[in-house]
Design an enzyme around this catalytic site. Structure first.
Site, PDB file in Angstrom:
ATOM      1  N   LEU A  17       0.817  -1.204   0.000  1.00  0.00           N
ATOM      2  CA  LEU A  17       0.000   0.000   0.000  1.00  0.00           C
ATOM      3  C   LEU A  17       0.855   1.260   0.000  1.00  0.00           C
ATOM      4  O   LEU A  17       0.520   2.255  -0.641  1.00  0.00           O
ATOM      5  CB  LEU A  17      -0.929   0.001   1.213  1.00  0.00           C
ATOM      6  CG  LEU A  17      -1.862  -1.200   1.371  1.00  0.00           C
ATOM      7  CD1 LEU A  17      -2.730  -1.038   2.621  1.00  0.00           C
ATOM      8  CD2 LEU A  17      -2.731  -1.394   0.137  1.00  0.00           C
ATOM      9  N   VAL A  58       9.974   3.010  12.196  1.00  0.00           N
ATOM     10  CA  VAL A  58       9.030   3.964  12.781  1.00  0.00           C
ATOM     11  C   VAL A  58       8.964   3.884  14.304  1.00  0.00           C
ATOM     12  O   VAL A  58       8.416   4.776  14.954  1.00  0.00           O
ATOM     13  CB  VAL A  58       7.615   3.801  12.191  1.00  0.00           C
ATOM     14  CG1 VAL A  58       7.614   4.137  10.709  1.00  0.00           C
ATOM     15  CG2 VAL A  58       7.063   2.400  12.458  1.00  0.00           C
ATOM     16  N   CYS A  85       1.924   4.099   6.357  1.00  0.00           N
ATOM     17  CA  CYS A  85       1.572   2.758   5.886  1.00  0.00           C
ATOM     18  C   CYS A  85       2.419   1.676   6.552  1.00  0.00           C
ATOM     19  O   CYS A  85       2.165   0.489   6.342  1.00  0.00           O
ATOM     20  CB  CYS A  85       1.728   2.653   4.372  1.00  0.00           C
ATOM     21  SG  CYS A  85       0.519   3.595   3.431  1.00  0.00           S
ATOM     22  N   SER A 148      -7.244  -0.760   9.954  1.00  0.00           N
ATOM     23  CA  SER A 148      -7.676  -1.997   9.304  1.00  0.00           C
ATOM     24  C   SER A 148      -9.124  -2.237   9.700  1.00  0.00           C
ATOM     25  O   SER A 148      -9.559  -1.803  10.773  1.00  0.00           O
ATOM     26  CB  SER A 148      -6.820  -3.184   9.763  1.00  0.00           C
ATOM     27  OG  SER A 148      -7.439  -4.421   9.442  1.00  0.00           O
ATOM     28  N   TYR A 161      -3.361  -7.415  16.774  1.00  0.00           N
ATOM     29  CA  TYR A 161      -3.489  -6.620  15.553  1.00  0.00           C
ATOM     30  C   TYR A 161      -4.704  -5.692  15.637  1.00  0.00           C
ATOM     31  O   TYR A 161      -4.615  -4.487  15.340  1.00  0.00           O
ATOM     32  CB  TYR A 161      -3.606  -7.556  14.351  1.00  0.00           C
ATOM     33  CG  TYR A 161      -3.633  -6.852  13.022  1.00  0.00           C
ATOM     34  CD1 TYR A 161      -2.493  -6.233  12.523  1.00  0.00           C
ATOM     35  CD2 TYR A 161      -4.800  -6.809  12.253  1.00  0.00           C
ATOM     36  CE1 TYR A 161      -2.508  -5.583  11.292  1.00  0.00           C
ATOM     37  CE2 TYR A 161      -4.819  -6.171  11.026  1.00  0.00           C
ATOM     38  CZ  TYR A 161      -3.670  -5.556  10.548  1.00  0.00           C
ATOM     39  OH  TYR A 161      -3.710  -4.920   9.335  1.00  0.00           O
ATOM     40  N   LYS A 165      -4.650  -1.558  15.674  1.00  0.00           N
ATOM     41  CA  LYS A 165      -5.334  -0.781  14.645  1.00  0.00           C
ATOM     42  C   LYS A 165      -6.515   0.000  15.234  1.00  0.00           C
ATOM     43  O   LYS A 165      -6.862   1.093  14.755  1.00  0.00           O
ATOM     44  CB  LYS A 165      -5.811  -1.695  13.511  1.00  0.00           C
ATOM     45  CG  LYS A 165      -4.669  -2.326  12.726  1.00  0.00           C
ATOM     46  CD  LYS A 165      -3.751  -1.284  12.092  1.00  0.00           C
ATOM     47  CE  LYS A 165      -2.734  -1.895  11.147  1.00  0.00           C
ATOM     48  NZ  LYS A 165      -1.885  -0.866  10.487  1.00  0.00           N
TER      49      LYS A 165
END
Length: 255
Positions: A17, A58, A85, A148, A161, A165
């Protein structure tokens, strides 16, 4: 905001992405800094689009600050368009069958996906706030984060996850409200099933099963369709403080 001639920075820009976003922003006339943990991946995309390759993790605030400094110095301005991203996908049950714990997986996932996003957001906001406005509205920049659909539809094994998100989604509105006085917008995109490096390893049978659950279109999204939404968000000045699902109307089942 008109993209042409602005400086943009895309994390996770070496693949998937992020790479598609870097390509689209460059095609719109932006000067693009491609940031990735892999210097080789960043260089591959940057060379293709005439951009600047920057290697940075990051989760490392000093490395992120250095990347922004180099982008400003070498591209003529601090980034006014920042797209987050960078992220990792993990799968681990809270209580695996062997009775072990998955706390380390949870911490690592939150560290990259949520704290990494917040780190880039913070550094970007500080850099943008020092810039002069570019239009009559007083706009200085925009930050687009990536969540997400799992933040709402997290499946079994996605606790880490989905939580990471969900954190990205939840920080969108308070960040947009805080940064409004500087003319900085904050938006988040929550993609569903997309063609990425992770999906490339799926067997035809698994892919078909996944795509059969997508109402319409019944196929995985293409990275440039994600990038198209980034472009539309940047160009539409009223979009701010919102999470947009891009998912073919899918709602993930528990497993």
């Amino acid at each position: 905001m008109d993209i042409a001639n602005l400086t943009a920075l895309v994390t996770g820009g070496g693949s998937g992405l992020g790479a598609a976003t870097a390509r689209r922003l460059a095609a719109c006339g932006a000067r693009v800094a491609v940031v990735d943990r892999s210097a080789e991946a960043a260089a591959s995309v940057a060379n293709e689009i005439g951009g600047l390759a920057l290697a940075a993790d990051v989760t490392d605030a000093e490395a992120v600050e250095a990347a922004f400094g180099r982008a400003a110095a070498e591209l003529g301005s601090a980034p006014r368009i920042v797209v987050n991203c960078a992220g990792i996908g993990t799968a681990a049950r809270i209580l695996p069958r062997d009775g072990s714990l998955s706390i380390d997986v949870f911490a690592r996932t939150v560290g990259v996906n949520l704290i990494g996003t917040y780190t880039v957001l913070s550094v970007a906001a500080r850099a943008m706030a020092a810039l002069e406005p570019v239009d009559a509205d007083g706009a200085r920049g925009i930050i687009v984060n990536t969540a997400s659909v799992a933040w709402q539809d997290g499946q079994i094994g996605q606790a880490a996850y989905a939580a990471s998100k969900g954190g990205v989604a939840s920080l969108t509105l308070p960040a947009a409200r805080e940064l409004a006085r500087f003319g900085i917008r904050v938006m988040t995109i929550a993609p569903g099933l997309f063609e990425t490096a992770m999906s490339a390893g799926l067997t035809p049978e698994v892919r078909a099963a996944l795509e059969s659950g997508l109402p319409f279109p019944s196929r995985m999204g293409r990275p440039d369709e994600f990038a198209m939404l980034v472009q539309q968000i940047v160009e539409n000045p009223i979009l701010n403080g919102e999470v947009i699902r891009i998912d073919s109307a899918v709602r993930l089942a528990p497993k």
